[in-house]
Every structure is written in C-alpha cells, then in structure tokens.
Design an enzyme around this catalytic site. Sequence first.
Site, mmCIF file in Angstrom:
data_model
loop_
_atom_site.group_PDB
_atom_site.id
_atom_site.type_symbol
_atom_site.label_atom_id
_atom_site.label_comp_id
_atom_site.label_asym_id
_atom_site.label_seq_id
_atom_site.Cartn_x
_atom_site.Cartn_y
_atom_site.Cartn_z
ATOM 1 N N TYR A 1 1.174 -1.093 0.487
ATOM 2 C CA TYR A 1 -0.057 -0.347 0.084
ATOM 3 C C TYR A 1 0.840 1.325 0.189
ATOM 4 O O TYR A 1 0.519 2.247 0.796
ATOM 5 C CB TYR A 1 -1.059 -0.015 1.073
ATOM 6 C CG TYR A 1 -1.715 -0.821 0.891
ATOM 7 C CD1 TYR A 1 -3.443 -0.431 0.585
ATOM 8 C CD2 TYR A 1 -2.214 -2.530 1.402
ATOM 9 C CE1 TYR A 1 -3.751 -1.410 -0.186
ATOM 10 C CE2 TYR A 1 -3.335 -2.622 1.140
ATOM 11 C CZ TYR A 1 -4.196 -2.369 0.030
ATOM 12 O OH TYR A 1 -5.473 -3.231 0.062
ATOM 13 N N TYR B 1 -14.429 -4.400 2.887
ATOM 14 C CA TYR B 1 -12.683 -4.803 2.350
ATOM 15 C C TYR B 1 -12.471 -6.322 3.457
ATOM 16 O O TYR B 1 -12.816 -6.799 4.272
ATOM 17 C CB TYR B 1 -11.853 -3.586 2.920
ATOM 18 C CG TYR B 1 -10.646 -4.605 2.984
ATOM 19 C CD1 TYR B 1 -10.267 -4.089 1.970
ATOM 20 C CD2 TYR B 1 -9.779 -5.315 3.911
ATOM 21 C CE1 TYR B 1 -8.592 -4.668 1.110
ATOM 22 C CE2 TYR B 1 -8.362 -5.287 3.802
ATOM 23 C CZ TYR B 1 -7.671 -5.398 2.438
ATOM 24 O OH TYR B 1 -6.772 -5.394 2.103
ATOM 25 N N ASP C 1 -17.437 -11.053 9.103
ATOM 26 C CA ASP C 1 -15.739 -11.179 8.567
ATOM 27 C C ASP C 1 -15.071 -10.568 10.083
ATOM 28 O O ASP C 1 -15.501 -9.386 9.893
ATOM 29 C CB ASP C 1 -14.471 -10.568 7.609
ATOM 30 C CG ASP C 1 -13.665 -9.822 7.671
ATOM 31 O OD1 ASP C 1 -12.850 -10.207 8.415
ATOM 32 O OD2 ASP C 1 -13.870 -9.164 6.306
ATOM 33 N N LYS D 1 -5.709 -10.928 12.802
ATOM 34 C CA LYS D 1 -5.376 -9.571 13.151
ATOM 35 C C LYS D 1 -4.867 -10.140 15.130
ATOM 36 O O LYS D 1 -3.726 -10.774 14.950
ATOM 37 C CB LYS D 1 -6.127 -8.993 12.937
ATOM 38 C CG LYS D 1 -5.778 -7.747 11.645
ATOM 39 C CD LYS D 1 -6.046 -6.932 11.610
ATOM 40 C CE LYS D 1 -6.410 -6.534 9.928
ATOM 41 N NZ LYS D 1 -4.608 -5.373 9.421
HETATM 42 C C1 LIG Z 1 -12.115 -6.628 7.775
HETATM 43 C C2 LIG Z 1 -10.558 -7.606 6.620
HETATM 44 N N1 LIG Z 1 -10.998 -8.715 6.687
HETATM 45 C C3 LIG Z 1 -10.208 -9.558 5.845
HETATM 46 C C4 LIG Z 1 -8.973 -8.568 6.071
HETATM 47 C C5 LIG Z 1 -7.474 -8.811 5.269
HETATM 48 O O1 LIG Z 1 -6.469 -9.196 6.503
HETATM 49 P P1 LIG Z 1 -4.453 -9.586 6.342
HETATM 50 O O2 LIG Z 1 -4.596 -8.104 5.750
HETATM 51 O O3 LIG Z 1 -4.684 -10.575 7.205
HETATM 52 O O4 LIG Z 1 -4.962 -10.529 5.090
HETATM 53 C C6 LIG Z 1 -8.629 -7.292 6.945
HETATM 54 C C7 LIG Z 1 -7.392 -6.056 7.153
HETATM 55 O O5 LIG Z 1 -7.045 -4.895 7.207
HETATM 56 C C8 LIG Z 1 -9.914 -6.759 7.182
HETATM 57 O O6 LIG Z 1 -10.147 -4.799 7.228
#
Ligand SMILES: Cc1ncc(COP(=O)(O)O)c(C=O)c1O
Length: 447
Positions: A16, A146, A252, A281
């Site tokens: 990014y 996202y 998610d 995370k």
């Molecule tokens: C809600 C959500 N799902 C999935 C992801 C993707 O995670 P990763 O960056 O560990 O692939 C993110 C990353 O910011 C996220 O905020």
Amino acid sequence: MDNLIQKDMKYVWHPYTQMKSSEEFPPIVVKRAEGGKIFDENGKFYYDTISSWWCNLHGHNHPVIKRAIKKQLDEFEHVMFAGFTHESAVKLAEKLVFMTPDGLDKVFFSDNGSTAVEVAMKMSFQYWKNIKKENKHCFLSLDRAYHGDTVAAMSVSGVDLFNKKFEPLFFKTFKSPAPYCYRCEFLKCRETCQMECANEMEKILEQNSEKISAIIIEPLLMAAGGMIIYPPEFLKRTKELAVKYNVHLIVDEVATGFGRMGEMFASEIAGVSPDFMCLSKAITSGYLPLGATLMTKEIFESFYDEDSAKTFYHGHTFTANPVACAAALASIELFETEGTLEKIKYISGKLALFLARAARFPLVGDVRMKGVVGAMELVQDKATKKPFDPGAMIGMDVYKLGLENNLLLRPLGNVIYFFLPGCLSPVELEDIFTRAEGVLQSIRVEK
Ligand SMILES: Cc1ncc(COP(=O)(O)O)c(C=O)c1O
C-alpha cells in the site's frame, strides 16, 4: 540518507505504498517497541494509535506473550498440519469454540485475514455442492466492504481505489449498499430511516437467493472502507435475511474480533450467531500471523463422508503454526489476567470525550466510534458534507503532522482514525488526545 534506507529503497517493495513517494518520504526505521509506543533509530517514539494495522492488542513486547512464544520454540517451531496435530492448536481451537457465539463448533486454521475469508467462501461454496444445491455459486457483499487482497477476498470487497482495476479477475458477486449513515444513499438519517439499505439487500436476495451461497459482512465496523460504524440492527437484519433466504452468513471479524468493539466479538453486540466467523489480526495480539475460520457443525458434517470428493482440498504450509497458536493462547489468557475488556471500556469512554471535542473543529464533518475505534471524517464544507478532493492529499498532511507530534495516524483517504491498543495507560491516553488536538489545530487547508 543512511545505508539501511538506501538498501530498503533498492531491494524492498512496501505494501500500500507508492514507492516513488519514498524518495521524498522514506520509511521510518523501527528499532524497538514497548507497550503502545514504537521507537525509531534515533530514539524518537510514536504512539501506535492504529495498533500496527489493527492487530496489536496488549501492547508491544509483552512478557507473557514472549514467554509463551519462547516456550513453544524450545519444543518445536512448526510441523505440517495434515496427518499431525499439536497441543497449542488443539487448546486454541477449544478456546475459540467456547469464546465465540453459540453454534460455531469447528476451527479451520490458516495464516492471515484474507485466507481466513477465502476458507469461509470456499467452504460455503462447497457445502452447497455437498448437499446437491449446485447453483449456489455467487456471494452477496456490501459496497465499501474490505475482506482482503487475495482474488476471492477482493471479489467481495468494494473499495474501488484498491480493487477496481482487478475487476476482470473477479467472480460474480451481488453488491448491496453500505450502511454508511453519514452519507446515506437514501438521504435518510438513522433515527427516522426504515433501514432502506437492508431493504435493498432483501431485494437482491428475493431475486437471486437460488444463486447465492453466502452473505459476507464486516460486523459493525467497515474498517478499510473508511471506519464506517453502523448500528447493530443492520447486522441483526442481515442475519434474519440470511435465514429467510437460505444463504450462509459469513462474519468477517478479522478487524473487530478480540474486544475491539467493546465485547469480545462484534457479532455478540448484535446477538448474531453466524454460519462462519473469520478471525486473524488480534488473535495473536499481532505477534505472529495466524488466521482461523469457525463454522457450524452442520457445515462440517456436510464434508464428513466416506466420499473423498467431499474432502475440503485447501491448506496452507503454515496452517496452525505452533508458535502463532501459543502466542494466541497467551493473548487470550491476558484478557482474564489483565482485565482487557475493562481497560477497553475505559479507553472507549476517554475516546468518546475526545471525539466530542474533535467534532467542533470546522474540518471535522463526522465523528463515529465504537470500542477502541474512533474516526473523524474530514470535509471541505461541514454544512454540505462536501468531501476533500483526493488530490488535496489532506490525509497525507495529517499523517506527516501526526508523525511530527509522535502519533502514528495513518489515514484512510479523508478519514483519520484511532484503532487503539488495549494497553494504553490513562496518562498515555491523555497525551495522545492532546497531541491529536494539536494536529487538528495545525491542519491548514487552501480554500
Ligand atoms: C475485515 C478484514 N478482513 C480481512 C482483512 C485481510 O487481512 P490480512 O491483511 O491479514 O490478509 C482485513 C485487513 O485489514 C480486514 O480488515
């Protein structure tokens, strides 16, 4: 320019990041980190106000998590997870099943948020095949969502800046309006609206549910889409629609899981039990990469068969890495021993007070918050909500001003936000908010 930066610019490609801009604005070399602070090579500190991309939960360099990592390393570092198992993964799976909403009974491990999402999507898709509903091969997701940067995750995401150019690669997804109350597409406000955005979702389902495998949604917080915080009723309604139209609900919780919204999981706040939950995370408090996808017994059982065609042919080399699982177990234990949810409630109260002050600044069009996440949407004109032109690079200005003031305020477009770690002391919090007010005061915009 020092040698390390020169080599970084020669050999490294950062995520990014428009690498051309690093000529003028090179990356900061981190030497150490402690609690809520990151220290650079000159000893200057920065408050990690976005938890190192939303993952650091208990603070950097925590002795309990480090000890757990070292203990696991002394035993063994990694083994393949097909045909083998280990105590850290089994204990963690058991904990996750007990912590998460009722009905989630099994855990499939992976190694980041995007893969946790891909696993849920592929499993949902294959579930319908397993039970001979062959047509359910599409997904429903929200504009501005996202879910990660792999291709399936991008297909259900809706942040045009990140995804638009890859669109020819995507598979078929229905998009429903985001519950973005500040910029409501239906020109309503929450107090009086009929949740028109959810009604749109229902229209899509009415016409297409035979083709739809699952709805995927970020619960209560659309993070990368601009820290959009929406009411629990929308999530509740989404769950009702998923049941009514016989599609799975994938929540998610990659960003929201582990206390970020004030309860252990955002789904709990809405009283929602999904069919799948994706975690990553903060699962390890950001110490090591780990992903986990939880699902219901019914889904698992559709794969459990003598027929090898029903096997879930998916796995990653570092599935259930033992060191990451040990870090996750230690991180989860800290919730009890350090009263993390209580600390989060305290932080949340202080954040609310700060945002009330921030809302008075002429550039701040909207403030929104939940748990440790608080966002300020900057606008050119508060009365009309006219956004800043992306070319104005207001976010970048804030980022630079933040760094000058020892704050890591990495914006999302025109949205400045906090995604605070749970380890911050009252004194540190006050200091952060005083500095942030200083940043807001110094933003100068050409009219
Ligand atoms: C809600 C959500 N799902 C999935 C992801 C993707 O995670 P990763 O960056 O560990 O692939 C993110 C990353 O910011 C996220 O905020």
